[in-house]
Design a protein around this motif. Structure first.
Motif, mmCIF file in Angstrom:
data_model
loop_
_atom_site.group_PDB
_atom_site.id
_atom_site.type_symbol
_atom_site.label_atom_id
_atom_site.label_comp_id
_atom_site.label_asym_id
_atom_site.label_seq_id
_atom_site.Cartn_x
_atom_site.Cartn_y
_atom_site.Cartn_z
ATOM 1 N N VAL A 94 0.304 -5.779 -9.110
ATOM 2 C CA VAL A 94 -0.644 -4.707 -8.822
ATOM 3 C C VAL A 94 -1.411 -5.030 -7.542
ATOM 4 C CG1 VAL A 94 -2.587 -3.344 -9.664
ATOM 5 C CG2 VAL A 94 -0.915 -4.277 -11.289
ATOM 6 N N ILE A 95 -1.401 -4.087 -6.600
ATOM 7 C CA ILE A 95 -2.234 -4.203 -5.405
ATOM 8 C C ILE A 95 -3.245 -3.066 -5.472
ATOM 9 C CG2 ILE A 95 -2.299 -4.082 -2.883
ATOM 10 C CD1 ILE A 95 0.507 -5.266 -2.872
ATOM 11 N N SER A 96 -4.490 -3.422 -5.716
ATOM 12 C CA SER A 96 -5.549 -2.423 -5.842
ATOM 13 C C SER A 96 -6.501 -2.568 -4.663
ATOM 14 C CB SER A 96 -6.295 -2.599 -7.163
ATOM 15 O OG SER A 96 -6.820 -3.911 -7.287
ATOM 16 N N ALA A 97 -6.830 -1.428 -4.043
ATOM 17 C CA ALA A 97 -7.683 -1.456 -2.854
ATOM 18 C C ALA A 97 -8.185 -0.040 -2.592
ATOM 19 C CB ALA A 97 -6.904 -1.982 -1.648
ATOM 20 N N ASP A 98 -8.982 0.078 -1.551
ATOM 21 C CA ASP A 98 -9.447 1.392 -1.109
ATOM 22 C C ASP A 98 -8.355 2.018 -0.255
ATOM 23 O OD1 ASP A 98 -10.609 3.594 0.035
ATOM 24 O OD2 ASP A 98 -12.168 2.505 1.118
ATOM 25 N N PHE A 99 -7.559 2.907 -0.859
ATOM 26 C CA PHE A 99 -6.511 3.634 -0.144
ATOM 27 C C PHE A 99 -6.898 5.099 0.049
ATOM 28 C CE2 PHE A 99 -3.769 0.316 -2.270
ATOM 29 C CZ PHE A 99 -3.431 -0.357 -1.095
ATOM 30 N N LEU A 100 -8.164 5.410 -0.114
ATOM 31 C CA LEU A 100 -8.613 6.787 -0.176
ATOM 32 C C LEU A 100 -8.944 7.371 1.189
ATOM 33 C CD1 LEU A 100 -9.499 9.151 -2.072
ATOM 34 C CD2 LEU A 100 -11.792 8.117 -2.057
ATOM 35 N N GLU A 101 -8.481 8.608 1.404
ATOM 36 C CA GLU A 101 -8.920 9.396 2.550
ATOM 37 C C GLU A 101 -9.404 10.747 2.046
ATOM 38 O OE1 GLU A 101 -7.501 11.129 6.904
ATOM 39 O OE2 GLU A 101 -5.987 10.391 5.501
ATOM 40 N N LEU A 102 -10.624 11.103 2.416
ATOM 41 C CA LEU A 102 -11.192 12.397 2.057
ATOM 42 C C LEU A 102 -11.109 13.305 3.271
ATOM 43 C CD1 LEU A 102 -14.389 11.126 0.204
ATOM 44 C CD2 LEU A 102 -12.227 11.854 -0.831
ATOM 45 N N LYS A 103 -10.526 14.500 3.074
ATOM 46 C CA LYS A 103 -10.340 15.390 4.223
ATOM 47 C C LYS A 103 -10.296 16.843 3.759
ATOM 48 C CE LYS A 103 -6.315 15.436 6.188
ATOM 49 N NZ LYS A 103 -5.115 15.013 6.943
ATOM 50 N N ASP A 104 -11.119 17.675 4.361
ATOM 51 C CA ASP A 104 -11.078 19.125 4.146
ATOM 52 C C ASP A 104 -11.147 19.503 2.667
ATOM 53 O OD1 ASP A 104 -10.776 19.407 6.912
ATOM 54 O OD2 ASP A 104 -8.588 19.307 6.763
ATOM 55 N N GLY A 105 -11.982 18.800 1.919
ATOM 56 C CA GLY A 105 -12.143 19.116 0.502
ATOM 57 C C GLY A 105 -11.014 18.637 -0.375
ATOM 58 N N GLY A 106 -10.130 17.793 0.171
ATOM 59 C CA GLY A 106 -8.992 17.265 -0.580
ATOM 60 C C GLY A 106 -8.984 15.752 -0.611
ATOM 61 N N VAL A 107 -8.152 15.205 -1.490
ATOM 62 C CA VAL A 107 -8.044 13.765 -1.706
ATOM 63 C C VAL A 107 -6.645 13.321 -1.311
ATOM 64 C CG1 VAL A 107 -8.060 11.961 -3.453
ATOM 65 C CG2 VAL A 107 -9.737 13.801 -3.559
ATOM 66 N N PHE A 108 -6.560 12.355 -0.404
ATOM 67 C CA PHE A 108 -5.274 11.913 0.112
ATOM 68 C C PHE A 108 -5.223 10.383 0.164
ATOM 69 C CE2 PHE A 108 -6.514 15.924 2.014
ATOM 70 C CZ PHE A 108 -5.410 16.729 1.773
ATOM 71 N N HIS A 109 -4.014 9.856 0.323
ATOM 72 C CA HIS A 109 -3.862 8.433 0.622
ATOM 73 C C HIS A 109 -4.091 8.211 2.116
ATOM 74 C CE1 HIS A 109 -1.824 8.221 -3.301
ATOM 75 N NE2 HIS A 109 -2.131 6.940 -3.265
#
Length: 330
Positions: free
Chosen positions: A297-312
């Motif tokens: 398991v590789i857990s990290a902050d892979f989050l991108e917030l853009k235009d009201g949506g949730v992406f990698h």
């Protein structure tokens, strides 16, 4: 700017939907030897209408992958991705790119050949293969014993899915993988699944018997990029471990080596429900369950917030993939 290395790692990415192009674009920028294997089970929207009208493989996911791996100018990309308005009569909701793929498929009598020709025309850096050279139909059996047919129908049932399988749309027979799909998997240094809808973007590919067997037998590092959000009618209330368990149960083997998991919380009320209405809740974490499935398991902050949506965040994900592939092979 691309990063050049002496030896390009061979990375095969399998899936469909909107998450796949994000990762492919990042891999292209890192100068990997990329092969995208793309689902042809979509039967909704523009793709579904074209598939019914001229007996072709659905073009939508293939179109997005072409754009992700192309170096054509932004203006050309905007034209290729332009979608006609709802009021435009028989052109309503069709994209120009879908219509071009449809025309090329009819000219060449093959969507596979059309994509190979368009790849040259659009200066694609990599290889793009539909999972099968024929359209395939996705079927689901639910835990209550009922069934549904069609990728666009299954999620609308809002029932727990026991398993999915695919058939050739034309004759109902087992689906065969497209040319070069199996050899690409055999030669891969890394195989990446996702991100994307578990039952309707990833599993349709793996349910092609020879394709799924090739992934299970591969000596490459198999990486699953777990979705950040659960999806209505597919993975409601799923943990990350449950996503992996579904994949393993479908193929009858613990074949995933590594799972990438986002641990960054999404701000409350950030997601625009009018645009991203298929999202439900953030995927729950079950690290013990993932380890029980035999995964690193590789857990990290892979989050991108853009235009009201949730992406990698493609840069962070791709950096991790390259650390894995070079650590495993070189």
């Amino acid at each position: 700017m691309k990063t050049y290395r002496i030896r390009k790692p061979k990375i095969v990415v399998i899936g469909g939907g909107t998450g796949l192009p994000v990762i492919l674009h990042g891999l292209r920028d890192q100068s990997a030897d990329i092969t995208a294997i793309v689902t042809v089970a979509d039967d909704g929207g523009s793709s579904g209408l074209l598939r019914q009208s001229i007996n072709m493989s659905p073009p939508g996911d293939l179109r997005n992958v072409l754009v992700a791996l192309s170096d054509m100018p932004q203006m050309y990309e905007d034209i290729f991705q332009y979608r006609f308005k709802e009021e435009d009569n028989f052109l309503a909701n069709h994209t120009i790119g879908n219509l071009i793929i449809a025309a090329m498929s009819e000219m060449k009598n093959s969507t596979y050949e059309a994509i190979q020709l368009l790849s040259k025309f659009m200066h694609v850096d990599g290889h793009i293969y539909p999972a099968s050279e024929q359209s395939m139909t996705l079927h689901a059996k639910f835990s209550d014993g009922s069934n549904a047919t069609g990728e666009s129908v299954i999620a609308k049932e809002r029932k727990k899915i026991d398993y999915v399988y695919v058939t050739n749309t034309a004759d109902g027979k087992p689906v065969k993988p497209a040319r070069k799909v199996i050899s690409s998997i055999r030669e891969a240094d890394m195989i990446v699944l996702g991100p994307g809808s578990l039952f309707t973007s990833i599993l349709p590919n793996l349910m092609i018997k020879e394709l799924g067997e090739a992934v299970c037998k591969s000596e490459a590092e198999v990486v699953y990029i777990c979705n950040i959000m659960t999806q209505k009618g597919e993975t409601e209330h799923f943990s990350d471990a449950e996503h992996v368990k579904v994949l393993h149960n479908h193929l009858g083997k613990q074949f995933i080596d590594t799972v990438l998991v986002n641990t960054e919380p999404i701000p409350e009320d950030y997601i625009d429900p009018d645009v991203y209405d298929e999202y439900l809740l953030q995927v729950k974490h079950d690290f013990k369950g993932l380890r029980d499935e035999g995964c690193r398991v590789i857990s990290a902050d892979f989050l991108e917030l853009k235009d009201g949506g949730v992406f990698h965040d493609r840069a962070k994900v791709v950096d991790e993939l390259f650390r894995l592939v070079f650590g495993a092979k070189y």
